[in-house]
Design an enzyme around this catalytic site. Structure first.
Site, PDB file in Angstrom:
ATOM      1  N   ASN A 389     -66.827  10.938 -38.248  1.00 13.85           N
ATOM      2  CA  ASN A 389     -66.505  12.033 -37.351  1.00 13.85           C
ATOM      3  C   ASN A 389     -65.094  11.905 -36.778  1.00 13.85           C
ATOM      4  O   ASN A 389     -64.189  12.616 -37.220  1.00 13.85           O
ATOM      5  CB  ASN A 389     -67.555  12.102 -36.233  1.00 13.85           C
ATOM      6  CG  ASN A 389     -67.474  13.397 -35.456  1.00 13.85           C
ATOM      7  OD1 ASN A 389     -66.489  14.111 -35.525  1.00 13.85           O
ATOM      8  ND2 ASN A 389     -68.515  13.706 -34.711  1.00 13.85           N
ATOM      9  N   ASP A 390     -64.901  10.985 -35.843  1.00 11.47           N
ATOM     10  CA  ASP A 390     -63.593  10.922 -35.186  1.00 11.47           C
ATOM     11  C   ASP A 390     -62.450  10.605 -36.152  1.00 11.47           C
ATOM     12  O   ASP A 390     -61.333  11.064 -35.963  1.00 11.47           O
ATOM     13  CB  ASP A 390     -63.629   9.883 -34.064  1.00 11.47           C
ATOM     14  CG  ASP A 390     -64.591  10.297 -32.955  1.00 11.47           C
ATOM     15  OD1 ASP A 390     -64.747  11.512 -32.752  1.00 11.47           O
ATOM     16  OD2 ASP A 390     -65.185   9.413 -32.315  1.00 11.47           O
ATOM     17  N   VAL A 391     -62.731   9.835 -37.205  1.00 18.24           N
ATOM     18  CA  VAL A 391     -61.664   9.429 -38.118  1.00 18.24           C
ATOM     19  C   VAL A 391     -61.224  10.570 -39.049  1.00 18.24           C
ATOM     20  O   VAL A 391     -60.279  10.403 -39.812  1.00 18.24           O
ATOM     21  CB  VAL A 391     -62.066   8.200 -38.975  1.00 18.24           C
ATOM     22  CG1 VAL A 391     -62.316   7.007 -38.090  1.00 18.24           C
ATOM     23  CG2 VAL A 391     -63.265   8.500 -39.845  1.00 18.24           C
ATOM     24  N   VAL A 392     -61.917  11.725 -38.981  1.00 19.27           N
ATOM     25  CA  VAL A 392     -61.496  12.872 -39.793  1.00 19.27           C
ATOM     26  C   VAL A 392     -61.154  14.070 -38.910  1.00 19.27           C
ATOM     27  O   VAL A 392     -61.047  15.186 -39.395  1.00 19.27           O
ATOM     28  CB  VAL A 392     -62.583  13.283 -40.824  1.00 19.27           C
ATOM     29  CG1 VAL A 392     -62.839  12.159 -41.809  1.00 19.27           C
ATOM     30  CG2 VAL A 392     -63.878  13.685 -40.145  1.00 19.27           C
TER      31      VAL A 392
END
Lengths: 463, 108
Positions: A389-392
């Site tokens: 989630n956060d890394v994309v």
């Protein structure tokens, strides 16, 4: 120096060389196994050398310890599943640190409760017990969080930083007092007690997504405790192995912090996540997501020439690594090419995703790190996001008000189309809304990751 | 500060430097095995623990040492076993005409 001592020192020197060679071999996946076997031989030499020590006069306690340790260590090594690797490694740091702490405590007791210790040695002993004790409880807390015995969300309390700083200063005070007067039981026990408390308070406020930094930092502390032991008892192999360990942990925590675009201090004292939840709730209103059926997603994947799979912690939680590999096999059978994009902080410890996918027989040259894979997204037909989630989240590039602004991300939004496997529309771990999900090119496939992937495999097979 | 301490500091600083250099070349691919490897190596506390467990000075030493030996040995045994188990899984896809393929060439 007599012949026996010479032999012991030679064993220690050889052990140190083997350790360095072993770590060096880890720069090449093909040679790593042999290198680590050398490191294990090094450890055996160090043990044998120590057993030849003239100071050892009684054997039962040694034998009991070695046998017990082996009985517990072997199943830990062979049985723990790869998904549980972060908590396994976290708890292991605790064991190593406990050993160093106990050696330090013993040294202090044996030298007439500090009366027989000079100031310099007390500095070393102080560092050893201090780092050791806070690593013991810190590791236990990290283990608790990773094993989900404790809530993964940051735990905070009023005046948190004030109490932490107060405790820390008191501990440093005890340390200084102890160095001035080593034969001071009050300062000694109080320092250890406070260090144990600090370990708890240090890790509790840190969220699950920041665990890669914490686990690396604990790795470093465990090494420093071992090195301090070496100073205290005058043993070079302890100093060398401890320093290698300390350097490794420090380097990894720096790399992890960088991958999150945050400073050390921010990770340790920031209690990330807690402050951002409120902001997230507002930003999602008025936007719609496009959901896709497994049948359509399967068609899209089956006819794609280039697919990039982006795994995240959700993949580990769903134990879906084997199904992902099965899906990739199906796509490749139809002529497509599948690569995996691994963000440095995907998962709960450095390199977590690589291990999971390697376990599922994905050849390692298909596992690409962020720098390698990012330019390839533009030519990619489908980016398949599984539990990341956060890394994309493109907000990291475009939205200065986002808490993760500036964090290097995988450029999934540059792909021609994106399929996101997700359980529901809940925000990610950090509680931040993900702009990627609302892009017109993005389709959401809701459901349990493993179930969805299994469905995709069956659908592609039936095409 | 006596001469021995100075030499110990030299050893520490140089070892940390070597460690930093060596470890910065480890690819992110192998960061988890790296952690479990350094974890196994941190079991070197075993050296101090063994001396305490086997010393003739006091019963307390023996008992504390015995616990420490157990903990450190868990690290050593568990750490090396698990590192090997992980490294065994990292295989190169068998590509034709790649002479450097040494792992993963076994029967499918």
């Amino acid at each position: 120096m007599n012949a026996r001592d010479l032999l012991i020192e030679a064993a220690y020197l050889a052990a140190s060389v083997f350790f360095i060679l072993g770590l060096r071999s880890l720069s090449n996946p093909d040679k790593a196994r042999r290198g680590m076997n050398q490191a294990a031989v090094g450890m055996l030499l160090a043990i044998l050398g120590t057993l030849a020590n003239a100071g050892i006069v009684t054997w039962p306690y040694i034998v009991v310890g070695l046998v017990l340790g082996t009985i517990i260590g072997v199943p830990l090594g062979t049985k723990v599943p790869m998904t549980a690797m972060p908590q396994q490694i976290a708890i292991s740091h605790g064991f190593g640190a406990l050993a160093a702490t106990l050696v330090g405590v013993n040294e202090w007791i044996v030298k007439d409760f500090g009366a027989g210790i000079d100031h310099g040695t007390m500095v070393a002993l102080g560092f050893e017990t201090l780092f050791g004790a806070l690593t013991v409880t810190g590791s236990l807390m990290a283990f608790g969080k990773l094993q989900e015995l404790l809530p993964g969300k940051p735990i905070t309390w009023p005046l948190q930083n004030a109490t932490s700083i107060g405790l820390f200063l008191t501990t440093v005070g005890m340390f200084v007092w102890l160095v001035i007067n080593p034969a001071n039981p009050l300062a000694f026990w109080l320092m250890i007690g406070l260090a144990l408390l600090i370990g708890v308070l240090l890790v509790l406020p840190i969220g699950g997504a920041d665990m890669p930094v914490v686990v690396s930092l604990l790795n470093s502390y465990a090494g420093l405790a071992a090195a301090a032991t070496g100073f205290a008892i005058g043993n070079n192999v302890l100093i060398i192995a401890g320093a290698l360990n300390g350097a490794s942990g420090l380097l990894l925590s720096i790399l992890m912090s960088k991958a999150m675009n945050r400073s050390f201090g921010n990770v340790i004292f920031g209690a990330f996540g807690a402050e951002t939840v409120a902001a997230a709730a507002t930003s999602a209103s008025g936007l719609t997501v496009r959901s896709v059926s497994p049948e359509d997603a399967a068609v899209q994947l089956a006819f794609a020439a280039r697919v990039i799979v982006v795994p995240g912690y959700g993949l580990a939680v769903a134990q879906a690594q084997h199904v992902v590999q099965e899906l990739a096999e199906q796509i490749e059978k139809r002529g497509g090419e599948v690569r995996y994009a691994i963000h440095p902080v995907a998962g709960r410890m450095p390199g977590h995703m690589n291990v999971l996918l390697a376990e599922a027989n994905v050849p390692y040259e298909k596992l690409l790190d962020m720098e390698e894979i990012n330019p390839q997204f533009e030519q990619c037909d489908v980016a398949l996001v599984v539990g990341a989630n956060d890394v994309v989240n493109p907000a990291a590039r475009s939205d200065p008000s986002s808490p993760i602004y500036g964090m290097p991300i995988l450029n999934v939004d540059k792909a021609r189309s994106v399929i996101v496997l997700k359980r529901s529309m809940n925000a990610g771990f950090a509680g931040i809304e993900n702009a990627l999900f609302y892009e017109p090119r993005t389709a959401m496939l809701f459901g349990d990751a493993k179930a969805s992937l299994t469905r995709l495999v069956t659908e592609i097979k039936s095409l | 500060m006596n001469a021995t301490t100075v030499i110990q500091l030299y050893v520490f600083v140089l070892a940390a430097f070597v460690g930093y250099q060596v470890i910065s070349r480890v690819p992110s691919l192998l960061h988890t095995p790296l952690m479990s490897a350094t974890n196994a190596i941190s079991g070197i506390s075993l050296v101090g623990s063994l001396v305490a467990a086997g010393s003739g000075s006091s019963r307390i030493s023996n008992i504390l040492g015995c616990i420490a030996v157990t903990c450190a040995m868990i690290n050593v045994v568990g750490g090396f076993v698990i590192t090997d188990r992980m490294l065994k899984m990292f295989k190169r896809g068998s590509k034709a005409g790649d002479p450097s393929t040494t792992l993963g060439t076994g029967p499918k």
